[in-house]
Design a protein around this motif. Structure first.
Motif, short mmCIF file in Angstrom:
data_model
loop_
_atom_site.label_atom_id
_atom_site.label_comp_id
_atom_site.label_asym_id
_atom_site.label_seq_id
_atom_site.Cartn_x
_atom_site.Cartn_y
_atom_site.Cartn_z
N PRO A 1 -31.20 1.57 -13.44
CA PRO A 1 -30.50 0.28 -13.42
C PRO A 1 -30.01 -0.12 -14.81
O PRO A 1 -30.73 0.03 -15.80
N ILE A 2 -28.79 -0.59 -14.86
CA ILE A 2 -28.22 -1.08 -16.11
C ILE A 2 -27.32 -2.27 -15.79
O ILE A 2 -26.60 -2.26 -14.79
N ASP A 3 -27.39 -3.27 -16.62
CA ASP A 3 -26.53 -4.44 -16.48
C ASP A 3 -25.32 -4.20 -17.37
O ASP A 3 -25.36 -4.40 -18.58
N PHE A 4 -24.22 -3.73 -16.77
CA PHE A 4 -23.05 -3.37 -17.55
C PHE A 4 -22.39 -4.58 -18.21
O PHE A 4 -21.84 -4.47 -19.30
N ALA B 1 -21.81 -4.87 -22.21
CA ALA B 1 -20.53 -5.22 -22.86
C ALA B 1 -20.76 -6.26 -23.95
O ALA B 1 -20.24 -6.13 -25.06
N LYS B 2 -21.55 -7.28 -23.63
CA LYS B 2 -21.84 -8.33 -24.61
C LYS B 2 -22.60 -7.78 -25.81
O LYS B 2 -22.34 -8.15 -26.95
N ALA B 3 -23.54 -6.87 -25.55
CA ALA B 3 -24.32 -6.28 -26.63
C ALA B 3 -23.45 -5.45 -27.58
O ALA B 3 -23.78 -5.29 -28.76
N PHE C 1 -18.41 -9.44 -17.26
CA PHE C 1 -18.38 -10.27 -16.05
C PHE C 1 -19.02 -9.48 -14.92
O PHE C 1 -18.94 -8.26 -14.89
N MET C 2 -19.64 -10.20 -13.99
CA MET C 2 -20.20 -9.55 -12.80
C MET C 2 -19.66 -10.25 -11.56
O MET C 2 -19.68 -11.47 -11.47
N PRO D 1 -12.19 -6.26 -25.67
CA PRO D 1 -12.74 -5.40 -24.62
C PRO D 1 -13.52 -6.20 -23.57
O PRO D 1 -14.25 -7.12 -23.90
N VAL D 2 -13.34 -5.81 -22.32
CA VAL D 2 -13.99 -6.48 -21.20
C VAL D 2 -14.48 -5.43 -20.21
O VAL D 2 -13.80 -4.44 -19.95
N ILE D 3 -15.67 -5.68 -19.67
CA ILE D 3 -16.18 -4.87 -18.56
C ILE D 3 -16.39 -5.82 -17.39
O ILE D 3 -16.96 -6.89 -17.54
N VAL D 4 -15.90 -5.41 -16.21
CA VAL D 4 -16.14 -6.15 -14.98
C VAL D 4 -17.02 -5.28 -14.10
O VAL D 4 -16.63 -4.19 -13.70
N GLU D 5 -18.21 -5.75 -13.84
CA GLU D 5 -19.15 -5.05 -12.97
C GLU D 5 -19.08 -5.69 -11.60
O GLU D 5 -19.11 -6.91 -11.48
N ALA D 6 -18.98 -4.88 -10.56
CA ALA D 6 -18.87 -5.40 -9.20
C ALA D 6 -19.97 -4.82 -8.32
O ALA D 6 -20.20 -3.61 -8.32
N VAL D 7 -20.64 -5.69 -7.60
CA VAL D 7 -21.64 -5.27 -6.63
C VAL D 7 -20.87 -4.88 -5.37
O VAL D 7 -20.09 -5.67 -4.85
N VAL D 8 -21.07 -3.66 -4.92
CA VAL D 8 -20.35 -3.16 -3.74
C VAL D 8 -21.34 -2.66 -2.69
O VAL D 8 -22.50 -2.41 -2.98
#
Length: 116
Positions: free
Chosen positions: A27-30, A34-36, A42-43, A63-70
């Motif tokens: 498990p990783i909180d993408f 990104a913030k780190a 964003f999630m 730079p931006v990462i959008v993580e999506a729960v699918v």
């Protein structure tokens, strides 16, 4: 999200006819990652929020990462599949794909929704 290399998992099933192998991730909180790294994360957890979160992400400088729960059981299949792809997919289920009944049920439900 779902801690799986989802596209690789489905390629193993549809193109090779094999159950998933070696696709689980720790498990990783993408978004937090990104913030780190100095970016913005964003999630998306609710499909109803997708548009507004993507709008915010696209309006964010840098730079931006959008993580999506699918849904992990929803296959990223093309609209039209070949006979060979369908056969390989069925072979992967028969060979012991984990959660194969949930996957088959999800696909059947999708097809029923398309027809009504």
């Amino acid at each position: 999200m779902n801690n799986t290399l989802g596209q690789i998992k489905w390629e193993q099933m549809v193109f090779l006819g094999n159950p998933e192998y070696g696709v689980k991730l720790h498990p990783i909180d993408f978004a937090l990652f990104a913030k780190a790294c100095g970016g913005t994360g964003f999630m998306i957890e609710n499909p109803e929020e997708c548009g507004s979160i993507l709008d915010r992400a696209l309006a964010t400088p840098g730079p931006v990462i959008v993580e999506a729960v699918v849904d992990p059981y929803e296959p990223p299949m093309p609209a039209e599949i070949t006979t060979d792809q369908a056969l390989k997919f069925a072979q992967s289920l028969a060979k012991g794909q984990p959660k194969r009944m949930k996957i088959a049920t999800t696909i059947a439900e999708d097809k029923i929704r398309e027809m009504i």
